[in-house]
Design an enzyme around this catalytic site. Structure first.
Site, PDB file in Angstrom:
ATOM      1  N   HIS A  79      -0.899   6.975  -1.905  1.00 41.88           N
ATOM      2  CA  HIS A  79      -1.272   6.923  -3.097  1.00 41.88           C
ATOM      3  C   HIS A  79      -2.332   7.479  -3.369  1.00 41.88           C
ATOM      4  CE1 HIS A  79      -3.223   3.722  -1.502  1.00 41.88           C
ATOM      5  NE2 HIS A  79      -2.618   3.260  -1.459  1.00 41.88           N
ATOM      6  N   GLY A  80      -3.299   7.804  -4.650  1.00 43.92           N
ATOM      7  CA  GLY A  80      -4.796   8.392  -4.317  1.00 43.92           C
ATOM      8  C   GLY A  80      -5.391   6.805  -3.977  1.00 43.92           C
ATOM      9  N   GLN A  81      -6.740   7.596  -4.382  1.00 48.29           N
ATOM     10  CA  GLN A  81      -8.083   5.728  -3.789  1.00 48.29           C
ATOM     11  C   GLN A  81      -7.678   5.079  -4.879  1.00 48.29           C
ATOM     12  OE1 GLN A  81     -11.350   5.326  -5.933  1.00 48.29           O
ATOM     13  NE2 GLN A  81     -12.474   5.850  -3.411  1.00 48.29           N
ATOM     14  N   ALA A  83      -7.901   0.573  -6.446  1.00 49.01           N
ATOM     15  CA  ALA A  83      -9.371  -0.279  -6.824  1.00 49.01           C
ATOM     16  C   ALA A  83      -9.975  -0.773  -5.556  1.00 49.01           C
ATOM     17  CB  ALA A  83      -9.173  -1.042  -7.966  1.00 49.01           C
ATOM     18  N   TRP A  84      -9.301  -1.019  -4.388  1.00 50.21           N
ATOM     19  CA  TRP A  84      -9.741  -2.074  -3.412  1.00 50.21           C
ATOM     20  C   TRP A  84      -9.924  -1.477  -2.918  1.00 50.21           C
ATOM     21  CZ3 TRP A  84      -7.146  -7.560  -2.971  1.00 50.21           C
ATOM     22  CH2 TRP A  84      -7.414  -7.897  -4.188  1.00 50.21           C
ATOM     23  N   ARG A 130      -0.116   1.564  -7.820  1.00 52.01           N
ATOM     24  CA  ARG A 130      -0.892   2.556  -6.787  1.00 52.01           C
ATOM     25  C   ARG A 130       0.421   3.733  -6.054  1.00 52.01           C
ATOM     26  NH1 ARG A 130      -1.358  -1.962  -3.534  1.00 52.01           N
ATOM     27  NH2 ARG A 130      -1.682  -1.330  -1.809  1.00 52.01           N
ATOM     28  N   GLU A 157       3.112  -1.586   0.837  1.00 51.50           N
ATOM     29  CA  GLU A 157       2.197  -1.936   1.890  1.00 51.50           C
ATOM     30  C   GLU A 157       2.357  -2.942   2.918  1.00 51.50           C
ATOM     31  OE1 GLU A 157       0.249  -0.632   4.914  1.00 51.50           O
ATOM     32  OE2 GLU A 157      -1.587   0.132   2.713  1.00 51.50           O
ATOM     33  N   ARG A 158       1.732  -2.616   4.514  1.00 51.89           N
ATOM     34  CA  ARG A 158       2.111  -3.735   4.760  1.00 51.89           C
ATOM     35  C   ARG A 158       1.856  -5.360   4.539  1.00 51.89           C
ATOM     36  NH1 ARG A 158      -1.519  -6.062   9.924  1.00 51.89           N
ATOM     37  NH2 ARG A 158      -3.202  -4.752  10.021  1.00 51.89           N
ATOM     38  N   HIS A 159       1.925  -5.997   4.421  1.00 54.91           N
ATOM     39  CA  HIS A 159       1.676  -7.543   4.311  1.00 54.91           C
ATOM     40  C   HIS A 159       0.317  -7.991   4.425  1.00 54.91           C
ATOM     41  CE1 HIS A 159       0.836 -11.453   1.842  1.00 54.91           C
ATOM     42  NE2 HIS A 159       1.864 -11.498   0.858  1.00 54.91           N
ATOM     43  N   TYR A 160      -1.420  -8.310   4.029  1.00 60.63           N
ATOM     44  CA  TYR A 160      -1.984  -8.274   4.700  1.00 60.63           C
ATOM     45  C   TYR A 160      -2.508  -9.700   4.792  1.00 60.63           C
ATOM     46  CZ  TYR A 160      -4.214  -4.603   6.693  1.00 60.63           C
ATOM     47  OH  TYR A 160      -5.118  -2.997   7.730  1.00 60.63           O
ATOM     48  N   ARG A 185      -5.423  -3.019  12.917  1.00 55.70           N
ATOM     49  CA  ARG A 185      -5.066  -1.326  13.323  1.00 55.70           C
ATOM     50  C   ARG A 185      -3.045  -2.182  15.204  1.00 55.70           C
ATOM     51  NH1 ARG A 185      -4.608   0.157   9.271  1.00 55.70           N
ATOM     52  NH2 ARG A 185      -5.749   2.236   8.795  1.00 55.70           N
ATOM     53  N   HIS A 249       2.422   3.935   1.097  1.00 58.77           N
ATOM     54  CA  HIS A 249       1.043   3.389   1.687  1.00 58.77           C
ATOM     55  C   HIS A 249       0.401   3.664   3.072  1.00 58.77           C
ATOM     56  CE1 HIS A 249       1.423   0.957  -1.846  1.00 58.77           C
ATOM     57  NE2 HIS A 249       2.756   0.982  -1.232  1.00 58.77           N
TER      58      HIS A 249
END
Ligand SMILES: O=C(O)[C@@H](CO)OP(=O)(O)O
Length: 315
Positions: A79-81, A83-84, A130, A157-160, A185, A249
């Site tokens: 995805h592009g940039q 907000a976060w 996104r 995305e990976r769940h952070y 990473r 992502h």
């Protein structure tokens, strides 16, 4: 001397076989004089031998033709940039929108697809806006907004975990470089778990009804969820000859890159995916990359974008 599998004498062999066949046929009809049984047998067995050679040559060329036809096109698009991304916050499963810059990046990605003639026939996205909006904006520019779409949480995305919503630079300062990089990473170490009632937890989000919502994930967990989806849903589309685009992502795409390129845990730790630059893979009939690591449609911008992602967390 040419070997019998050398394609050059192919037409000569065909002509010879054809001539012999005629001779044998005419002889059978007794339209040509008796040549003596030894010569007749010789001619016939020579003809059979050539037939067998012919068969081999044909099956070899068939295999070659099959090999040439069996390449598949896959486009990975981060995805592009968001907000976060802009505010340098860990995002994971939090459904933040694209920034204006991110929307523009997505359109540029679509222009690259169009300019390079890489035209997706089907698009896979996550359940996060996104990725969905990046897919739509880019496909609109490439005039492919009409193609079928499949969305699945397994491309999320990976769940952070508990880091979702936290500022990357602050986390780095608070916990130090080593821990920061381990959480960000490393392959197998997940960040701390998020509380199910945290404002950034997805446990009660209706879009995930029926699945066990993770409370944190390491990249290894993402590989575990993406791989079966790749096999059950994406490979069949490639097999049908579709050019497949996956709009997803940074880390779900890293999981796919690891799987495709067979990268080690150390190698994938160094891979960063830039925003909205299409990464094209040509795959062989085992769905393995013909060119390792694929090809960004704008390699220079991709290198700069990947370096910027790698540098996140620095003040
Ligand atoms: O915050 C996230 O969800 C990801 C992608 O933006 O960050 P990182 O590149 O640090 O894994």
């Amino acid at each position: 001397m040419r070997s019998c599998s050398d394609p050059l004498p192919f037409s000569g062999l065909v002509a010879l076989a054809d001539a012999l066949l005629r001779v044998v046929f005419l002889k059978h009809l007794r339209l040509i004089p008796e040549w003596g049984s030894a010569l007749g047998r010789y001619v016939f067995s020579a003809f059979l031998i050539h037939c067998r050679k012919l068969q081999k040559i044909l099956s070899r060329s068939k295999r070659l033709i099959k090999l040439e036809a069996m390449t598949y096109k896959l486009v990975l698009l981060r995805h592009g940039q968001s907000a976060w991304n802009n505010t340098n916050q860990f995002t994971g499963w939090v459904d933040v929108p694209l920034t204006e810059q991110g929307e523009e990046e997505a359109r540029k990605g679509g222009q690259l697809l169009k300019d390079k003639g890489v035209l997706p026939d089907i698009v896979f996205t996550s359940l996060l806006r996104r990725a969905i909006n990046t897919a739509n904006l880019s496909l609109d520019v490439a005039d492919r907004l009409w193609i079928p779409v499949k969305r699945d949480w397994r491309l999320n995305e990976r769940h952070y975990g508990a880091l979702q919503g936290k500022n990357k630079a602050q986390i780095r300062e608070e916990y130090g470089d080593e821990k920061f990089m381990l959480w960000r990473r490393s392959y197998a170490t997940p960040p701390p778990e998020i509380d199910i009632d945290d404002e950034y937890s997805q446990t009660h989000d209706p879009r995930y009804a029926g699945i066990e919502v993770p409370r944190h994930e390491a990249l290894a967990n993402v590989v575990e969820r993406v791989t079966p989806y790749w096999e059950s849903d994406i490979i069949p589309e490639l097999k049908n000859g579709k050019t497949v685009m996956i709009a997803a992502h940074g880390n779900s795409l890293r999981a796919i890159v690891k799987m495709l390129d067979g990268l080690s845990e150390e190698e994938i730790a160094k891979v960063n995916i830039p925003t909205a630059i299409p990464l094209l893979y040509e795959l062989d009939d085992n769905f393995k990359p013909i060119k390792p690591r694929g090809e960004y449609l704008d390699p220079e911008a991709a290198a700069a974008g990947a370096a910027a992602v790698a540098a996140q967390g620095q003040k």
